[in-house]
Enzyme design. Structure first.
Site, short mmCIF file in Angstrom:
data_model
loop_
_atom_site.label_atom_id
_atom_site.label_comp_id
_atom_site.label_asym_id
_atom_site.label_seq_id
_atom_site.Cartn_x
_atom_site.Cartn_y
_atom_site.Cartn_z
N GLY A 51 -0.47 -9.51 -9.01
CA GLY A 51 -1.17 -9.04 -8.07
C GLY A 51 -2.31 -10.24 -7.96
O GLY A 51 -2.26 -11.04 -8.76
N CYS A 78 3.32 -10.86 -14.83
CA CYS A 78 2.31 -11.38 -14.40
C CYS A 78 0.86 -10.76 -14.66
O CYS A 78 0.31 -10.51 -15.88
CB CYS A 78 2.23 -12.07 -12.67
SG CYS A 78 3.58 -13.39 -13.08
N TYR A 79 0.36 -10.26 -13.60
CA TYR A 79 -1.03 -9.58 -13.60
C TYR A 79 -0.62 -8.37 -14.49
O TYR A 79 -1.56 -7.85 -15.41
CB TYR A 79 -1.64 -9.12 -12.18
CG TYR A 79 -2.74 -8.34 -12.42
CD1 TYR A 79 -4.21 -8.76 -12.48
CD2 TYR A 79 -2.69 -6.99 -12.38
CE1 TYR A 79 -5.29 -8.01 -12.56
CE2 TYR A 79 -4.08 -6.09 -12.61
CZ TYR A 79 -5.02 -6.74 -12.40
OH TYR A 79 -6.12 -5.88 -12.69
N HIS A 165 7.88 -14.38 -12.56
CA HIS A 165 8.18 -13.48 -11.71
C HIS A 165 9.68 -13.47 -11.68
O HIS A 165 10.31 -14.40 -11.11
CB HIS A 165 7.87 -13.67 -10.34
CG HIS A 165 6.46 -13.33 -9.96
ND1 HIS A 165 5.80 -12.22 -9.59
CD2 HIS A 165 5.25 -14.16 -10.05
CE1 HIS A 165 4.54 -12.18 -9.36
NE2 HIS A 165 4.34 -13.34 -9.58
N GLU A 167 11.73 -11.47 -10.42
CA GLU A 167 12.32 -10.58 -9.33
C GLU A 167 12.69 -11.84 -8.06
O GLU A 167 13.34 -11.36 -7.23
CB GLU A 167 11.46 -9.48 -8.53
CG GLU A 167 10.11 -10.01 -7.86
CD GLU A 167 8.97 -10.21 -8.99
OE1 GLU A 167 7.78 -10.21 -8.68
OE2 GLU A 167 9.28 -10.34 -10.20
N ASP A 223 19.55 3.55 12.47
CA ASP A 223 18.63 4.30 11.53
C ASP A 223 18.85 5.72 12.05
O ASP A 223 19.18 6.78 11.38
CB ASP A 223 17.39 3.78 11.72
CG ASP A 223 17.10 2.64 11.34
OD1 ASP A 223 17.98 2.04 10.37
OD2 ASP A 223 16.08 1.88 11.86
N LYS A 367 16.85 -1.28 5.40
CA LYS A 367 17.86 -1.49 6.29
C LYS A 367 19.38 -1.61 5.65
O LYS A 367 20.33 -0.89 6.22
CB LYS A 367 17.53 -2.53 7.11
CG LYS A 367 18.54 -2.74 8.17
CD LYS A 367 18.46 -1.38 9.64
CE LYS A 367 17.42 -1.56 10.22
NZ LYS A 367 17.28 -0.70 11.62
#
Length: 511
Positions: A51, A78-79, A165, A167, A223, A367
């Site tokens: 964050g 992190c945060y 991070h 990710e 969709d 998606k």
């Protein structure tokens, strides 16, 4: 499920994607979600996101402290690491050296979280504060040259944290770190697949709908078509699909959709030409948020009128809402720190007094996940790999007032863009490619005469899930053909420009 508590990180949704790509369901929840609520949801693990805040800020977001003692494994990023350390009695201070970008991470203990990894790896760091003293019972797991405590863990309590991070793609071995947490520490199984999603969704739809009738808003895109296929499998003849032509579709789109669904996909389709009422609704409107909300409301009112005209009661309306729609609309389920980017017409544009109960079986999917579900359901590939098209149609690709004349100009330009993109073999390579009609006239010269005509902007992007996107580096000769054809073949246009903005800071659509 693995829950990501969102503290305002730009990467929160990316963490969820990485876990889902590992075939485990994950969802982003507000950082205010309590330990009791997480236990009620049956959460197998919690990730505290990064964050922009500092833990020293007076209004720094925090979490329920009971999360650290309720028995659910926790990973702070992190945060999230600083928050965990501070909450459990460790010391955090403003770093002597801020660490942003690529860093070399050295593993000091490679059990559990770093099992199977080399003792050194490249990671992506982004922090100013740092942990300087471990909470009681924690062990040092890793460090970087600028951060002596870059990873910590309490194996007994299954509490872990990293000051980078995992990710992002810039942390090449980050996915393995996430999977070690998800599989080894949380004990999750990689069984969240398109097939399992379909089986679960069918049970949920049948329980929610019962024996009632359902109208399905069908646009011809992946969709809504996947929703229709899923509902057809779940409730059969209780389903009625409706295509509402609001007048803002691509050229010939209505005829194409009617032919496709009746002849190829074998779904009964009701066609409603509502273009006149939609044009009246947006007459004189130029603000994009107002456009989206008015169009969203008018869709519901049109469905209500249709339902009233039918002899059978239809208490449910199904639509193809996706996870990015919810996130960008900043509705319930995302962090209070989230900012509304734009109101998607099928989320924030819905009137409070509508008669329908909304059914949205895809609201938790990205998606690419919808495409996998659609393929599993047998949806034709020509629909599965159709580029996204906004629900409000060309109305939000026309900047300024939407009129029949301006729609026709954009329709004619759009056909050329699609023809040339397909002919060059780029249709499947791009996330989206389209034309935008700008409220700008410029001076030109055509046939030795001065012109003062409209401008078309071309937009082409690559993306995985529409949460982020890069502008596409299309060949100059392709751009030249598109520009030449639009200027020569579309009356009212004398200039074509190319949008080279990525998301962020821009969005994919212009409105």
């Amino acid at each position: 499920m693995i829950a990501i508590l969102d503290f305002g990180s730009q990467y929160s949704e990316l963490i969820a994607r990485r876990i889902r790509e590992s075939k485990v369901f994950s969802e982003v929840l507000p950082h205010t979600t309590t330990a009791e609520k997480l236990q009620q949801l049956g959460v197998r693990g919690v990730i505290l996101s990064g964050g922009p805040s500092s833990v020293f800020s007076p209004d720094a977001p925090t979490c329920d402290p009971a999360i650290f003692s309720c028995g659910i494994p926790v990973l702070g990023i992190c945060y999230g690491m600083q928050l965990m350390a501070k909450a459990l009695g460790g010391d955090v201070k403003r770093g002597d050296k801020q660490e942003y970008g690529k860093a070399n991470f050295y593993i000091d203990n490679n059990f559990d979280l770093f099992e199977g990894l080399w003792l050194e790896m490249v990671v992506w760091a982004s922090h100013g504060d740092e942990v300087v003293k471990l909470p009681d019972g924690f062990q040092l797991l890793g460090h970087t040259p600028n951060c002596a405590i870059a990873a910590i863990g309490h194996p007994t309590k299954r509490l872990y944290a990293v000051q980078f991070h995992p990710e992002v793609a810039h942390s090449p071995k980050g996915v393995e770190v996430i999977q070690n947490f998800v599989y080894t520490i949380c004990g999750c199984q990689p069984d969240w697949t398109a097939e399992s999603f379909i089986k679960t969704s069918i049970r949920e739809i049948q329980a929610e709908v019962g024996n009632a009738k359902v109208l399905c808003a069908l646009s011809g895109g992946v969709d809504s078509t996947t929703v229709a296929a899923l509902l057809k499998k779940a409730i059969g003849d209780q389903l009625t699909c409706v295509f509402i032509d609001q007048g803002f579709m691509r050229k010939g789109e209505a005829d194409r959709i009617k032919l496709l669904f009746t002849d190829k996909f074998k779904i009964d389709l009701m066609y409603v030409d509502a273009s006149e009422r939609f044009y009246k609704k947006v007459a004189g409107v130029t603000d994009p948020e107002q456009k989206r909300k008015l169009i969203g409301e008018e869709f519901i009112r049109t469905f209500e009128s249709l339902a009233d005209s039918l002899k059978t009661d239809y208490p449910f309306l199904a639509q193809g809402t996706l996870y990015p729609d919810i996130i960008e609309s900043a509705t319930v389920g995302v962090a209070k720190t989230a900012v509304k980017i734009k109101t998607h017409h099928n989320v924030g544009g819905l009137p409070a007094d509508m008669k329908f109960k909304i059914v949205e079986p895809l609201r938790k999917l990205f998606k690419d996940e919808v495409r996998r579900v659609g393929l599993e359901l047998g949806v034709p590939e020509e629909i599965i790999f159709r580029q996204p098209f906004p629900g409000p149609g060309l109305a939000i690709r026309i900047l300024g007032e939407v009129t029949p004349d301006r729609v026709k100009i954009l329709q004619d330009a759009d056909v050329i863009v699609m023809d040339e993109i397909r002919a060059a073999g780029y249709y499947r390579k791009l996330w989206q490619a389209f034309a935008v009609l700008l409220p700008i006239k410029t001076v030109g010269v055509q046939g030795d005469n001065r012109t003062y005509l409209n401008t078309i902007a071309l937009r082409a992007v690559t993306s995985e899930d529409a949460m982020t996107a890069n502008w596409a580096h299309l060949p100059y000769d392709l751009l030249e053909r598109i520009s030449s054809r639009i200027i020569n073949e579309v009356p009212g246009i004398n200039r074509v420009v190319y949008d080279i903005s990525s998301k962020p800071p821009a969005t994919i659509e212009w409105e």
